[in-house]
Design an enzyme around this catalytic site. Sequence first.
Site, short mmCIF file in Angstrom:
data_model
loop_
_atom_site.label_atom_id
_atom_site.label_comp_id
_atom_site.label_asym_id
_atom_site.label_seq_id
_atom_site.Cartn_x
_atom_site.Cartn_y
_atom_site.Cartn_z
CG ASN A 21 -2.27 -0.69 0.55
OD1 ASN A 21 -2.85 -0.40 -0.26
ND2 ASN A 21 -2.56 -1.31 1.98
NE ARG A 73 1.50 -0.78 22.99
CZ ARG A 73 1.62 -1.64 21.91
NH1 ARG A 73 2.03 -3.12 22.45
NH2 ARG A 73 0.75 -1.57 20.40
NE ARG A 99 5.04 -1.12 18.79
CZ ARG A 99 5.15 -2.04 19.75
NH1 ARG A 99 4.95 -3.33 19.48
NH2 ARG A 99 5.56 -1.50 20.58
CG LEU A 101 -0.90 3.60 16.50
CD1 LEU A 101 -1.46 4.57 15.66
CD2 LEU A 101 0.78 3.45 16.68
CG ASN A 115 -5.11 1.75 9.62
OD1 ASN A 115 -4.72 1.80 9.22
ND2 ASN A 115 -6.47 0.57 9.97
CG HIS A 117 -9.01 -3.24 9.50
ND1 HIS A 117 -8.82 -3.74 9.79
CD2 HIS A 117 -11.08 -3.60 8.68
CE1 HIS A 117 -9.23 -4.62 10.26
NE2 HIS A 117 -10.80 -5.00 9.72
CD GLU A 150 -8.35 7.67 23.20
OE1 GLU A 150 -8.65 6.93 24.01
OE2 GLU A 150 -8.32 8.96 23.19
CB VAL A 152 -8.75 -1.75 17.41
CG1 VAL A 152 -8.82 -2.66 16.40
CG2 VAL A 152 -7.96 -1.68 18.65
CD GLU A 182 -5.94 -3.80 1.54
OE1 GLU A 182 -4.65 -3.61 1.96
OE2 GLU A 182 -5.91 -4.97 2.38
#
Length: 198
Positions: A21, A73, A99, A101, A115, A117, A150, A152, A182
Amino acid sequence: MTASPPRRTRVAILISGAGSNMAALIDAARKPTAPFEIALVLSNRPTAGGLAVAAAQGVPTVVVNHRLFGQDREAHERAIDAALMEHDIEVVALAGYMRLLTPWLVRLWAARMINIHPSLLPRYPGLDTHARAIEAGDTEAGCTVHLVTEGVDEGPILDQEAVPVLPMDTPESLSQRVLTAEHKLYPRALTAFCRALH
Protein backbone atom coordinates in the site's frame (compact mmCIF):
# COMPACT_ATOMS: atom_id res chain seq x y z
CA MET A 1 4.52 34.93 -14.41
CA THR A 2 3.40 31.34 -13.90
CA ALA A 3 1.27 30.35 -10.95
CA SER A 4 3.13 28.34 -8.33
CA PRO A 5 1.93 24.74 -7.98
CA PRO A 6 -0.47 24.10 -5.10
CA ARG A 7 1.19 23.23 -1.82
CA ARG A 8 1.29 19.51 -1.16
CA THR A 9 0.48 18.00 2.21
CA ARG A 10 3.53 16.30 3.73
CA VAL A 11 2.55 12.70 4.49
CA ALA A 12 4.42 10.03 6.45
CA ILE A 13 3.62 6.35 5.88
CA LEU A 14 4.09 3.94 8.79
CA ILE A 15 4.84 0.35 7.78
CA SER A 16 5.92 -2.92 9.39
CA GLY A 17 6.37 -5.14 6.31
CA ALA A 18 6.58 -5.21 2.54
CA GLY A 19 4.66 -1.97 2.08
CA SER A 20 2.52 -2.70 -0.99
CA ASN A 21 0.00 0.00 0.00
CA MET A 22 2.95 2.31 0.70
CA ALA A 23 4.18 1.71 -2.88
CA ALA A 24 0.71 2.55 -4.24
CA LEU A 25 0.73 5.84 -2.31
CA ILE A 26 4.26 6.71 -3.49
CA ASP A 27 3.13 6.10 -7.09
CA ALA A 28 0.03 8.26 -6.59
CA ALA A 29 2.13 11.11 -5.16
CA ARG A 30 4.02 11.31 -8.47
CA LYS A 31 0.97 12.57 -10.33
CA PRO A 32 1.24 16.30 -11.06
CA THR A 33 -2.23 16.84 -9.56
CA ALA A 34 -1.55 14.91 -6.33
CA PRO A 35 -2.33 17.09 -3.29
CA PHE A 36 0.22 15.24 -1.16
CA GLU A 37 3.86 14.18 -1.17
CA ILE A 38 5.34 11.21 0.67
CA ALA A 39 7.89 12.96 2.84
CA LEU A 40 8.82 9.99 5.06
CA VAL A 41 8.42 6.23 5.40
CA LEU A 42 8.87 5.04 8.97
CA SER A 43 9.00 1.47 10.24
CA ASN A 44 9.14 -0.16 13.65
CA ARG A 45 11.06 -3.07 12.09
CA PRO A 46 14.58 -2.65 10.63
CA THR A 47 13.93 -5.65 8.33
CA ALA A 48 10.70 -4.28 6.80
CA GLY A 49 10.93 -4.85 3.05
CA GLY A 50 9.14 -1.60 2.31
CA LEU A 51 12.10 0.45 3.56
CA ALA A 52 14.26 -0.59 0.59
CA VAL A 53 11.35 0.03 -1.80
CA ALA A 54 10.85 3.55 -0.44
CA ALA A 55 14.57 4.35 -0.46
CA ALA A 56 14.82 3.19 -4.09
CA GLN A 57 12.07 5.70 -4.90
CA GLY A 58 14.02 8.49 -3.20
CA VAL A 59 11.72 8.72 -0.16
CA PRO A 60 13.44 9.37 3.19
CA THR A 61 13.19 6.42 5.58
CA VAL A 62 13.53 6.10 9.34
CA VAL A 63 13.50 3.05 11.62
CA VAL A 64 12.28 3.39 15.21
CA ASN A 65 12.82 -0.18 16.41
CA HIS A 66 10.17 -0.99 19.01
CA ARG A 67 12.38 -3.72 20.50
CA LEU A 68 14.79 -1.09 21.82
CA PHE A 69 12.03 0.32 24.05
CA GLY A 70 10.98 -2.91 25.79
CA GLN A 71 7.45 -2.62 27.16
CA ASP A 72 7.45 1.21 27.12
CA ARG A 73 5.09 1.80 24.20
CA GLU A 74 4.76 5.51 24.85
CA ALA A 75 8.54 6.02 24.80
CA HIS A 76 8.61 4.27 21.42
CA GLU A 77 5.83 6.52 20.14
CA ARG A 78 7.55 9.65 21.45
CA ALA A 79 10.54 8.69 19.32
CA ILE A 80 8.19 8.19 16.34
CA ASP A 81 6.60 11.59 16.93
CA ALA A 82 10.05 13.22 17.12
CA ALA A 83 10.88 11.76 13.70
CA LEU A 84 7.55 13.00 12.30
CA MET A 85 8.24 16.49 13.64
CA GLU A 86 11.77 16.47 12.25
CA HIS A 87 10.36 15.84 8.77
CA ASP A 88 7.56 18.45 9.10
CA ILE A 89 4.86 15.81 8.68
CA GLU A 90 1.24 16.96 8.52
CA VAL A 91 -0.64 13.69 7.94
CA VAL A 92 0.18 10.09 8.94
CA ALA A 93 -1.00 7.14 6.84
CA LEU A 94 -0.78 3.70 8.45
CA ALA A 95 -0.10 1.00 5.85
CA GLY A 96 0.36 -2.42 7.36
CA TYR A 97 1.70 -0.95 10.59
CA MET A 98 1.37 -3.87 13.00
CA ARG A 99 1.45 -2.09 16.34
CA LEU A 100 -1.51 -1.02 18.44
CA LEU A 101 -1.09 2.68 19.09
CA THR A 102 -1.43 4.20 22.54
CA PRO A 103 -4.01 6.90 23.27
CA TRP A 104 -1.09 9.34 23.64
CA LEU A 105 -0.10 9.19 19.95
CA VAL A 106 -3.66 8.81 18.68
CA ARG A 107 -4.76 11.98 20.50
CA LEU A 108 -1.67 13.88 19.37
CA TRP A 109 -2.47 13.12 15.71
CA ALA A 110 -6.27 13.21 16.03
CA ALA A 111 -7.95 13.94 12.67
CA ARG A 112 -4.53 13.78 10.96
CA MET A 113 -3.92 10.00 11.03
CA ILE A 114 -5.62 7.52 8.71
CA ASN A 115 -5.54 3.75 8.32
CA ILE A 116 -6.60 1.14 5.77
CA HIS A 117 -8.39 -2.00 6.96
CA PRO A 118 -9.20 -5.11 4.90
CA SER A 119 -12.94 -5.27 5.52
CA LEU A 120 -16.05 -3.18 4.95
CA LEU A 121 -16.12 -1.62 8.39
CA PRO A 122 -17.93 -1.68 10.76
CA ARG A 123 -17.93 -5.39 9.87
CA TYR A 124 -14.89 -7.35 11.03
CA PRO A 125 -12.58 -4.98 12.87
CA GLY A 126 -9.33 -6.56 14.00
CA LEU A 127 -7.77 -9.68 12.47
CA ASP A 128 -8.80 -12.62 10.23
CA THR A 129 -11.21 -10.43 8.27
CA HIS A 130 -11.33 -12.60 5.13
CA ALA A 131 -11.98 -15.88 6.96
CA ARG A 132 -14.69 -14.18 9.00
CA ALA A 133 -16.40 -12.81 5.88
CA ILE A 134 -16.38 -16.25 4.20
CA GLU A 135 -17.62 -18.01 7.35
CA ALA A 136 -20.48 -15.53 7.64
CA GLY A 137 -21.59 -16.31 4.08
CA ASP A 138 -21.07 -12.71 2.94
CA THR A 139 -21.39 -12.06 -0.79
CA GLU A 140 -19.31 -8.90 -0.52
CA ALA A 141 -16.04 -8.02 1.18
CA GLY A 142 -13.67 -5.13 0.68
CA CYS A 143 -11.57 -2.51 2.39
CA THR A 144 -12.01 0.73 4.30
CA VAL A 145 -9.94 3.86 4.90
CA HIS A 146 -10.82 5.50 8.21
CA LEU A 147 -9.58 8.07 10.67
CA VAL A 148 -7.61 6.55 13.54
CA THR A 149 -9.25 6.83 16.96
CA GLU A 150 -8.56 5.11 20.26
CA GLY A 151 -10.88 2.17 19.50
CA VAL A 152 -9.50 -0.51 17.14
CA ASP A 153 -10.77 0.18 13.60
CA GLU A 154 -13.58 2.35 15.00
CA GLY A 155 -12.77 5.76 13.53
CA PRO A 156 -14.99 7.64 11.08
CA ILE A 157 -15.03 6.02 7.62
CA LEU A 158 -13.53 8.12 4.81
CA ASP A 159 -13.99 5.76 1.84
CA GLN A 160 -14.57 2.09 0.97
CA GLU A 161 -14.09 -0.26 -1.97
CA ALA A 162 -16.19 -3.43 -2.27
CA VAL A 163 -15.04 -6.79 -3.68
CA PRO A 164 -17.36 -9.75 -4.42
CA VAL A 165 -16.87 -12.93 -2.40
CA LEU A 166 -16.80 -15.78 -4.93
CA PRO A 167 -18.22 -19.26 -4.20
CA MET A 168 -14.79 -20.96 -4.30
CA ASP A 169 -12.96 -18.25 -2.34
CA THR A 170 -10.44 -19.10 0.36
CA PRO A 171 -9.19 -16.46 2.82
CA GLU A 172 -6.00 -16.32 0.71
CA SER A 173 -7.73 -15.77 -2.64
CA LEU A 174 -10.09 -13.20 -1.17
CA SER A 175 -7.16 -11.48 0.51
CA GLN A 176 -5.40 -11.03 -2.84
CA ARG A 177 -8.43 -9.41 -4.48
CA VAL A 178 -9.03 -7.15 -1.49
CA LEU A 179 -5.36 -6.10 -1.55
CA THR A 180 -5.73 -5.10 -5.22
CA ALA A 181 -8.75 -3.01 -4.21
CA GLU A 182 -6.73 -1.45 -1.37
CA HIS A 183 -4.15 -0.21 -3.87
CA LYS A 184 -6.92 1.72 -5.66
CA LEU A 185 -8.75 2.86 -2.54
CA TYR A 186 -5.89 4.23 -0.42
CA PRO A 187 -4.55 6.74 -2.98
CA ARG A 188 -8.12 7.88 -3.75
CA ALA A 189 -8.97 8.34 -0.06
CA LEU A 190 -5.71 10.09 0.79
CA THR A 191 -6.15 12.43 -2.18
CA ALA A 192 -9.65 13.42 -1.04
CA PHE A 193 -8.49 13.76 2.59
CA CYS A 194 -5.57 16.06 1.72
CA ARG A 195 -7.66 18.16 -0.67
CA ALA A 196 -10.16 18.73 2.13
CA LEU A 197 -7.37 20.05 4.39
CA HIS A 198 -6.61 23.03 2.11
